[in-house]
Every structure is written in C-alpha cells, then in structure tokens.
Write a protein that holds these residues in place. Structure first.
Motif, PDB file in Angstrom:
ATOM      1  N   MET A  56       0.822  -1.207   0.000  1.00 51.46           N
ATOM      2  CA  MET A  56       0.000   0.000   0.000  1.00 51.46           C
ATOM      3  C   MET A  56       0.858   1.260   0.000  1.00 51.46           C
ATOM      4  N   LEU A  57       1.912   1.266   0.829  1.00 53.44           N
ATOM      5  CA  LEU A  57       2.787   2.442   0.897  1.00 53.44           C
ATOM      6  C   LEU A  57       3.458   2.705  -0.446  1.00 53.44           C
ATOM      7  N   LEU A  58       3.817   1.651  -1.148  1.00 53.68           N
ATOM      8  CA  LEU A  58       4.451   1.805  -2.449  1.00 53.68           C
ATOM      9  C   LEU A  58       3.451   2.268  -3.498  1.00 53.68           C
ATOM     10  N   TYR A  59       2.262   1.690  -3.496  1.00 53.26           N
ATOM     11  CA  TYR A  59       1.246   2.045  -4.501  1.00 53.26           C
ATOM     12  C   TYR A  59       0.831   3.513  -4.356  1.00 53.26           C
ATOM     13  N   PHE A  60       0.653   3.958  -3.118  1.00 53.90           N
ATOM     14  CA  PHE A  60       0.236   5.345  -2.866  1.00 53.90           C
ATOM     15  C   PHE A  60       1.410   6.190  -2.384  1.00 53.90           C
ATOM     16  N   ARG A  61       2.578   5.945  -2.952  1.00 55.14           N
ATOM     17  CA  ARG A  61       3.793   6.600  -2.461  1.00 55.14           C
ATOM     18  C   ARG A  61       3.715   8.130  -2.546  1.00 55.14           C
ATOM     19  N   LYS A  62       3.035   8.667  -3.542  1.00 56.99           N
ATOM     20  CA  LYS A  62       2.918  10.123  -3.636  1.00 56.99           C
ATOM     21  C   LYS A  62       2.081  10.674  -2.486  1.00 56.99           C
ATOM     22  N   ASP A  63       0.957  10.000  -2.197  1.00 54.31           N
ATOM     23  CA  ASP A  63       0.108  10.435  -1.088  1.00 54.31           C
ATOM     24  C   ASP A  63       0.821  10.249   0.242  1.00 54.31           C
ATOM     25  N   VAL A  64       1.514   9.142   0.384  1.00 51.76           N
ATOM     26  CA  VAL A  64       2.239   8.868   1.625  1.00 51.76           C
ATOM     27  C   VAL A  64       3.330   9.911   1.828  1.00 51.76           C
ATOM     28  N   GLY A  65       4.066  10.218   0.760  1.00 52.64           N
ATOM     29  CA  GLY A  65       5.113  11.231   0.857  1.00 52.64           C
ATOM     30  C   GLY A  65       4.552  12.591   1.217  1.00 52.64           C
ATOM     31  N   ALA A  66       3.406  12.944   0.593  1.00 47.33           N
ATOM     32  CA  ALA A  66       2.778  14.233   0.901  1.00 47.33           C
ATOM     33  C   ALA A  66       2.312  14.288   2.349  1.00 47.33           C
ATOM     34  N   ALA A  67       1.774  13.167   2.852  1.00 54.02           N
ATOM     35  CA  ALA A  67       1.300  13.131   4.236  1.00 54.02           C
ATOM     36  C   ALA A  67       2.464  13.234   5.215  1.00 54.02           C
ATOM     37  N   LEU A  69       5.428  14.718   4.683  1.00 54.84           N
ATOM     38  CA  LEU A  69       5.867  16.117   4.672  1.00 54.84           C
ATOM     39  C   LEU A  69       4.850  17.002   5.381  1.00 54.84           C
ATOM     40  N   GLY A  70       3.564  16.673   5.198  1.00 58.17           N
ATOM     41  CA  GLY A  70       2.518  17.429   5.874  1.00 58.17           C
ATOM     42  C   GLY A  70       2.594  17.271   7.376  1.00 58.17           C
ATOM     43  N   GLY A  71       3.013  16.098   7.838  1.00 52.62           N
ATOM     44  CA  GLY A  71       3.187  15.879   9.266  1.00 52.62           C
ATOM     45  C   GLY A  71       4.261  16.780   9.844  1.00 52.62           C
ATOM     46  N   PHE A  72       5.361  16.930   9.106  1.00 51.92           N
ATOM     47  CA  PHE A  72       6.410  17.844   9.551  1.00 51.92           C
ATOM     48  C   PHE A  72       5.894  19.288   9.581  1.00 51.92           C
ATOM     49  N   GLU A  73       5.066  19.624   8.589  1.00 49.47           N
ATOM     50  CA  GLU A  73       4.481  20.977   8.560  1.00 49.47           C
ATOM     51  C   GLU A  73       3.612  21.209   9.788  1.00 49.47           C
ATOM     52  N   LEU A  74       2.811  20.206  10.156  1.00 51.11           N
ATOM     53  CA  LEU A  74       1.947  20.323  11.335  1.00 51.11           C
ATOM     54  C   LEU A  74       2.770  20.486  12.605  1.00 51.11           C
ATOM     55  N   ALA A  75       3.869  19.747  12.678  1.00 46.87           N
ATOM     56  CA  ALA A  75       4.714  19.813  13.872  1.00 46.87           C
ATOM     57  C   ALA A  75       5.432  21.156  13.989  1.00 46.87           C
ATOM     58  N   ALA A  76       5.731  21.757  12.845  1.00 46.96           N
ATOM     59  CA  ALA A  76       6.530  22.990  12.852  1.00 46.96           C
ATOM     60  C   ALA A  76       5.695  24.255  12.962  1.00 46.96           C
ATOM     61  N   THR A  77       4.441  24.165  12.524  1.00 47.54           N
ATOM     62  CA  THR A  77       3.610  25.369  12.467  1.00 47.54           C
ATOM     63  C   THR A  77       2.251  25.117  13.100  1.00 47.54           C
ATOM     64  N   PRO A  78       1.814  25.940  14.017  1.00 49.79           N
ATOM     65  CA  PRO A  78       0.473  25.788  14.599  1.00 49.79           C
ATOM     66  C   PRO A  78      -0.594  25.805  13.520  1.00 49.79           C
ATOM     67  N   VAL A  79      -1.601  24.964  13.675  1.00 45.33           N
ATOM     68  CA  VAL A  79      -2.648  24.835  12.671  1.00 45.33           C
ATOM     69  C   VAL A  79      -3.347  26.156  12.416  1.00 45.33           C
ATOM     70  N   THR A  80      -3.473  26.985  13.456  1.00 46.69           N
ATOM     71  CA  THR A  80      -4.239  28.224  13.332  1.00 46.69           C
ATOM     72  C   THR A  80      -3.455  29.360  12.673  1.00 46.69           C
ATOM     73  N   LYS A  81      -2.162  29.165  12.445  1.00 46.01           N
ATOM     74  CA  LYS A  81      -1.330  30.267  11.956  1.00 46.01           C
ATOM     75  C   LYS A  81      -1.543  30.579  10.478  1.00 46.01           C
ATOM     76  N   ARG A  82      -1.725  29.545   9.680  1.00 50.32           N
ATOM     77  CA  ARG A  82      -1.869  29.793   8.243  1.00 50.32           C
ATOM     78  C   ARG A  82      -2.601  28.634   7.596  1.00 50.32           C
ATOM     79  N   PRO A  83      -3.121  28.841   6.368  1.00 41.96           N
ATOM     80  CA  PRO A  83      -3.807  27.733   5.695  1.00 41.96           C
ATOM     81  C   PRO A  83      -2.872  26.539   5.520  1.00 41.96           C
ATOM     82  N   LEU A  84      -3.401  25.347   5.713  1.00 41.39           N
ATOM     83  CA  LEU A  84      -2.590  24.150   5.589  1.00 41.39           C
ATOM     84  C   LEU A  84      -2.467  23.723   4.140  1.00 41.39           C
TER      85      LEU A  84
END
Length: 285
Positions: A56-67, A69-84
């Motif tokens: 599954m991780l290989l088949y949806f590798r683009k979505d997995v990669g985006a998620a 990177l998105g996890g790092f974005e969530l950890a680095a920036t408060p959700v309320t600060k800017r559009p996700l």
C-alpha cells in the motif's frame, strides 16, 4: 510449517486485506482449515500484514510522501497560523482517524472475555457479518450523488470514518477497509477517494500488527517446532506481491464501476458458509 501453508495464508491475506471483503474472515477460515491455531496462527497472520502494508505504501507513495511532509508541517507550524497545504490536511485527517483501530485492538485483546472472542470467530458470526456489512456497503454505494473529493475532507468526516474501524477490529467478517469505504461513501465521497483514504488510514494499525508479528516470531526459541521469523518473512514477501495486485485491481474497478461485485461476493460467501455450516463448523470448531 510447510511452504504451501505459508503460501496460501500469504496469498489470501494479500488479496483480501485491501478489498472490502474482510481479510480477517478469509485468513481465519483458511488458517483453521489448515490446522493453524494459537500462537502460530496469530503471529503468521500478523507478519503477513507487513507485506500488504509495504504494498500500500508503495502504490500510494505520492500520497504517503505528501502526508509525511505534511506531518512535519503540522509539527513545525500551529494549525491556526496559516492555511494548511494539501499534504498537511491529509496528514491531519489520518491522525484524527487513526486511534480508533488501535483502541479496538486493545479492547479486543485485553478487555473482551474469551467466550465473546470465541463466539465472534464462529462460522455463523463470520457469515452474518459478511452479509450484513456487505448490504451496508451496497446501500452506501448506491445512495444519491457522491462526488466529494479529498479537498472536501473535514476533521469530522475523518473522525467518523476512523471510528467505523472499531466495528471491524472487533467483529471478524466486517472488513476494516470495507467499513471505512462504506462510511466514506455514506458521507458523500466518490469511490476512488473513499478507497484511497480507507487504505491510507489503515497504515498505522497494520504497522503495529506487523511489528507485533515479526517480534513474536523473532523471539521464538531456536530449533522449536512453531513458526519462525523466516516463515514470517516468506509470508510477508508473498503477501506484498498479492497485496499490490489487489490494490491495483480495486482502484481499477472503482474507477469504472460500483462496489457491487464485492457486495455480491460477500453475499455469496456468507450464504455458502451458512449453507455448509455443519461441515465448516466441524472443520473450524
């Protein structure tokens, strides 16, 4: 364990894990027919999830990669600060949906009494849930116009889709992927989006189950008669191949038609189990 036993369990697990037809029911029946019970059954089935997870991780590798990177974005920036970003939104939805399968697993393994566990594994319970949740998928898939996409996903929707996993973890025959696809369709998401999100939120629970299986096999006494870590790796490799093929089949079908073929299969399987219940119950009892 013979190679034939390992091969059959791995193929069944790989083909059914991501299809909305219940891998637990198929693997349960296959294991019992082949006489795999107790520790060997649990650990080998758990180890086979390693292969289906990687597929599954290989088949949806683009979505997995985006998620990721998105996890790092969530950890680095408060959700309320800017559009996700789209990746951060996907990561947040997966995070919200994830705990329920893990909670269900804890309830099933630690709280549910042995008598309930045995009853839920019976051929009658598996057949009933196979038919019932197949009918529910049919209803959700056929109702109204459903065209919502990932961009329309709300945290409430992710919560509800994730919560549906509790039923599947506790009741064999429900299908974790099937009940989450059913929930997504009922909430108005198109078939491809429903299938894709159902598989993505399955990664954490499969990772936990896989780790449990491999660690259990790795700790087996050397020279023992039970399943070994080598058996687990063989099963994982075979399940990866069959799992990748089943994901491709599912995504191709849902782009072209409804979930009806899977619903009809569930009905046929459930009816066949009930029709032959004395034989099957004797075989697995």
């Amino acid at each position: 364990m013979s190679f034939l036993q390992l091969f059959l369990i791995a193929v069944v697990q790989g083909l059914t894990e991501w299809l909305p037809i219940s891998s637990s029911a198929h693997v349960l029946l296959a294991s019992d027919f082949m006489g795999l019970v107790g520790r060997d059954e649990v650990l080998i089935n758990a180890a086979s999830n390693t292969g289906t997870l990687i597929a599954m991780l290989l088949y949806f590798r683009k979505d997995v990669g985006a998620a990721i990177l998105g996890g790092f974005e969530l950890a680095a920036t408060p959700v309320t600060k800017r559009p996700l970003s789209a990746g951060a939104r996907l990561a947040l939805c997966i995070i919200v949906a994830t705990p329920f399968a893990l909670i269900g697993a804890v309830i099933y393994e630690s709280i549910a009494p042995e008598t309930l566990w045995t009853a839920l594994r019976s051929v009658y319970a598996v057949a009933a849930s196979t038919i019932l949740f197949g009918a529910l998928l049919w209803w959700a898939d056929a109702r109204g116009s459903q065209s919502r996409s990932e961009g329309d996903m709300t945290l409430r929707d992710a919560f509800l889709i994730g919560a549906s996993q509790l039923v599947a973890v506790i009741i064999p025959g429900t299908s974790r992927s099937g009940i989450t696809m059913t929930a997504a369709r009922a909430l108005g998401y198109e078939r491809v989006e429903a299938a894709r999100f159902a598989m993505l939120i399955g990664a954490p629970i499969l990772a936990a189950v896989s780790l449990y299986g491999l660690m259990g096999l790795a700790s087996a006494p050397a020279g023992g008669e039970g399943a070994t870590i080598t058996d687990g790796l063989i099963v994982a490799a075979i399940a990866f191949v069959s799992g990748y093929a089943s994901i491709g089949l599912l995504m191709t079908l849902v782009r072209k038609m409804s979930f009806l073929p899977f619903v009809l299969y569930r009905f046929a399987l459930g009816i066949a189990l009930l029709a032959t219940s004395p034989i099957v119950a004797g075989a697995i009892g």
